[in-house]
Design an enzyme around this catalytic site. Structure first.
Site, PDB file in Angstrom:
ATOM      1  CG  ASP A  59       2.547  -6.178   5.434  1.00 20.93           C
ATOM      2  OD1 ASP A  59       1.588  -6.868   5.090  1.00 20.93           O
ATOM      3  OD2 ASP A  59       2.836  -5.121   4.843  1.00 20.93           O
TER       4      ASP A  59
ATOM      5  CE  LYS B 252      -0.395  -5.024   7.820  1.00 20.50           C
ATOM      6  NZ  LYS B 252      -0.522  -6.319   7.125  1.00 20.50           N
TER       7      LYS B 252
HETATM    8  P1  NAP Z   1       8.136  -8.162   1.050  1.00 15.80           P
HETATM    9  O1  NAP Z   1       8.642  -9.534   1.265  1.00 15.80           O
HETATM   10  O2  NAP Z   1       8.762  -7.042   1.766  1.00 15.80           O
HETATM   11  O3  NAP Z   1       8.128  -7.896  -0.518  1.00 15.80           O
HETATM   12  C1  NAP Z   1       7.526  -6.764  -1.054  1.00 15.80           C
HETATM   13  C2  NAP Z   1       7.797  -6.723  -2.541  1.00 15.80           C
HETATM   14  O4  NAP Z   1       7.041  -5.664  -3.114  1.00 15.80           O
HETATM   15  C3  NAP Z   1       9.230  -6.437  -2.886  1.00 15.80           C
HETATM   16  O5  NAP Z   1       9.538  -7.026  -4.106  1.00 15.80           O
HETATM   17  C4  NAP Z   1       9.252  -4.925  -2.981  1.00 15.80           C
HETATM   18  O6  NAP Z   1      10.300  -4.411  -3.778  1.00 15.80           O
HETATM   19  C5  NAP Z   1       7.925  -4.654  -3.614  1.00 15.80           C
HETATM   20  N1  NAP Z   1       7.430  -3.309  -3.194  1.00 15.80           N
HETATM   21  C6  NAP Z   1       7.246  -2.871  -1.927  1.00 15.80           C
HETATM   22  N2  NAP Z   1       6.816  -1.597  -1.913  1.00 15.80           N
HETATM   23  C7  NAP Z   1       6.735  -1.242  -3.191  1.00 15.80           C
HETATM   24  C8  NAP Z   1       6.351  -0.049  -3.823  1.00 15.80           C
HETATM   25  N3  NAP Z   1       5.978   1.056  -3.130  1.00 15.80           N
HETATM   26  N4  NAP Z   1       6.359  -0.041  -5.169  1.00 15.80           N
HETATM   27  C9  NAP Z   1       6.713  -1.149  -5.868  1.00 15.80           C
HETATM   28  N5  NAP Z   1       7.097  -2.307  -5.319  1.00 15.80           N
HETATM   29  C10 NAP Z   1       7.109  -2.354  -4.000  1.00 15.80           C
HETATM   30  O7  NAP Z   1       6.565  -8.076   1.429  1.00 15.80           O
HETATM   31  P2  NAP Z   1       5.459  -9.208   1.307  1.00 15.80           P
HETATM   32  O8  NAP Z   1       5.291  -9.801   2.655  1.00 15.80           O
HETATM   33  O9  NAP Z   1       5.734 -10.074   0.144  1.00 15.80           O
HETATM   34  O10 NAP Z   1       4.162  -8.317   1.041  1.00 15.80           O
HETATM   35  C11 NAP Z   1       3.744  -7.966  -0.274  1.00 15.80           C
HETATM   36  C12 NAP Z   1       2.272  -7.579  -0.253  1.00 15.80           C
HETATM   37  O11 NAP Z   1       1.482  -8.677   0.254  1.00 15.80           O
HETATM   38  C13 NAP Z   1       1.908  -6.401   0.666  1.00 15.80           C
HETATM   39  O12 NAP Z   1       0.826  -5.696   0.111  1.00 15.80           O
HETATM   40  C14 NAP Z   1       1.454  -7.084   1.946  1.00 15.80           C
HETATM   41  O13 NAP Z   1       0.626  -6.244   2.733  1.00 15.80           O
HETATM   42  C15 NAP Z   1       0.698  -8.256   1.360  1.00 15.80           C
HETATM   43  N6  NAP Z   1       0.486  -9.395   2.255  1.00 15.80           N
HETATM   44  C16 NAP Z   1       1.530 -10.034   2.846  1.00 15.80           C
HETATM   45  C17 NAP Z   1       1.303 -11.121   3.662  1.00 15.80           C
HETATM   46  C18 NAP Z   1       2.419 -11.906   4.265  1.00 15.80           C
HETATM   47  O14 NAP Z   1       2.157 -12.944   4.867  1.00 15.80           O
HETATM   48  N7  NAP Z   1       3.667 -11.507   4.121  1.00 15.80           N
HETATM   49  C19 NAP Z   1      -0.012 -11.539   3.912  1.00 15.80           C
HETATM   50  C20 NAP Z   1      -1.066 -10.882   3.272  1.00 15.80           C
HETATM   51  C21 NAP Z   1      -0.813  -9.819   2.453  1.00 15.80           C
HETATM   52  P3  NAP Z   1      11.592  -3.752  -3.082  1.00 15.80           P
HETATM   53  O15 NAP Z   1      12.404  -4.907  -2.616  1.00 15.80           O
HETATM   54  O16 NAP Z   1      12.214  -2.963  -4.153  1.00 15.80           O
HETATM   55  O17 NAP Z   1      11.066  -2.904  -1.951  1.00 15.80           O
END
Ligand code: NAP
Length: 460
Positions: A180, A140
């Protein structure tokens, strides 16, 4: 002569003592890293039944070896903002475990990123990647850079500086990052461009989540969100239930959330709320996904903008209050520890039937215990959100073979992988006396393959 039960009890006590001893060392060696401690505690506690049954893992001191990353890289990321001012961020890559394949795991750009966050994510990634059944190790990375409010040029300069250093440590056979939080197709594009420029040739397999025109896989964008819904669908199916007609809450409005909303709606659910880090929207007729995509994927604005298009919906400040809304199914898809004990109790009191963790470690340990104690179907992150990395591994395969599968082909493979993860988690939970507990089941199933490979490789 001790009875079989007495012997079993003694083995369990020894395993619990071993887990406790190693965990104390982890806390001492990694002081102040609370998220990392939390992730380790969850995994260690669920491994007690397998450690008690098979003495080789304790004899080989496998936990202490597993919890120490193979390599932790931390580096300076200097870049120049649009005003000509020099900015400095801190970059990380944790190459955690390569027992079953090259390191694989995303990059997170968020101001909260630090060693604890990257290590918790990297540690979990080991087990998640193993669960997918694909030959990928755990890693990571990321930076404490805040992409919010930055111009496109600033994002590009940051990504180029970040990759200038990271390029020294990654290649398609060694370590393959993806996106991520804060790292989507745009950032992967800039990162790939800089890597290609530094290393030469066309090293398509060094990053996943690439654009479709230059080596990306169809259905990678959708994979994590769709996969989470597929996983919950399996849990429901085992109880003779489905998404049809269910009221669903999905936190966040980023990549995972958007495609979880899409698949849940397709399966007949009404998704009534989603959020960002400022607040949440509630639309009792069902969220209009096209609007959310416009706001988040195209305009890159706040979720409160939803009311401009749908004034009859509600906007509430404070993202954690989203769990106040009664629902049948909750899919936390934003970030770590977004469901605490209070929110978990509220969800249970309001009759929640199933939880699917789209985000990584979105439930605190206390919240998880509340769901399990109250018979809520609980799909833990390592299992429920493994669809993203699974399709990333399919992207690596396509890059190696220099071909592209259709959306339907990739989606069908994803669906099958999620079913397999569900089945192997259920089977491991049953085999080790924790029937129905998918936290234990997924941790044990993921652990076994990695631990056995480490033992096969000798003490290295
Ligand atoms: P993303 O597209 O950047 O979206 C993140 C979302 O969560 C946004 O709506 C953001 O709001 C919100 N957020 C982020 N930090 C926050 C905080 N501290 N408090 C409240 N809301 C928060 O990211 P993503 O890829 O969807 O990832 C979301 C989650 O899924 C993470 O835990 C990540 O590790 C996990 N994940 C992602 C993948 C993948 O393929 N992308 C795979 C497995 C797991 P704002 O816009 O206001 O920041």
């Amino acid at each position: 002569m001790p009875t079989v039960q007495e012997i079993q009890k003694e083995h369990l006590n020894n395993a619990a003592q071993y887990v406790n001893d190693v965990f104390e060392k982890v806390k001492l060696r990694n002081q102040g890293e609370s998220e990392f401690h939390q992730a380790v505690k969850e995994v260690f506690d669920s491994l007690i039944p397998i450690l008690a049954q098979d003495p080789k893992y304790i004899q080989q001191n496998i936990l202490e070896r597993l919890v120490e990353p193979e390599r932790v890289i931390s580096f300076r990321v200097p870049w120049v903002d649009d005003k000509g001012i020099v900015q400095v961020n801190r970059g990380f890559r944790v190459q955690y475990n390569s027992a079953i394949g090259p390191y694989k795991g995303g990059l997170r750009f968020h101001p909260s990123v630090n060693a604890s966050i990257i290590k918790f994510l990297g540690f979990e990634q080991i087990f998640k990647n193993s669960l997918t059944g694909q030959p990928i190790g755990g890693g990571k990375g990321g930076a404490d850079f805040d992409p919010k409010g930055k111009s496109d040029q600033e994002i590009m300069r940051f990504c180029q500086s970040f990759m200038t250093e990271l390029a020294k440590y990654i290649d398609p056979d060694t370590d393959v990052p993806a996106g991520d939080i804060g790292v989507g197709a745009r950032e992967i594009g800039y990162l790939f461009g800089q890597y290609k420029r530094i290393r030469g040739g066309y090293p398509a397999g060094v990053l996943t989540g690439k654009g479709l025109g230059y080596g990306g896989s169809l259905a990678r964008t959708e994979a994590t969100g769709y996969g989470t819904v597929y996983f919950v669908q399996e849990m429901l199916k085992d109880k003779g239930d489905s998404f049809e007609g269910k009221k669903v809450i999905i936190s966040g409005s980023g990549n995972v959330s958007i495609y979880a909303i899409e698949k849940a709606q397709e399966l007949g659910a009404t998704v009534v709320a989603c959020s960002d880090s400022n607040g949440y929207i509630y639309d009792e007729r069902g969220i209009n996904l096209a609007t959310v995509k416009q706001i988040k994927e195209i305009d890159r604005k706040r979720i409160s903008e939803y009311l401009t298009y749908h004034p009859e919906a509600e906007y509430h400040e404070g993202c954690s209050n989203i769990w106040l809304i009664p629902c049948d199914i909750a899919l936390p898809c934003a970030t770590q520890n977004e469901i605490d004990e209070t929110s978990a109790k509220l969800l249970v009191a309001n009759g929640v039937k199933a939880i699917g963790e789209g985000a990584n470690m979105p439930s605190t340990l206390e919240a998880m215990d509340i769901f399990l104690a109250n018979g809520v179907l609980f799909g833990p992150a390592k299992a429920a959100n493994a669809g993203g990395v699974a399709v990333s591994a399919l992207e690596m395969s396509q890059n190696s073979m220099r071909l592209s599968w259709t959306f339907e082909e990739v989606d069908a493979k994803l669906h099958e992988i999620m079913k397999n993860i569900y089945r192997s988690s259920v089977a491991a939970a049953e085999q080790y006396g924790k029937s129905g507990n998918l936290v234990v089941g997924s941790n044990i199933a993921g652990f076994k393959k990695v631990a056995d490979a480490m033992i096969a490789h000798g003490v290295i």
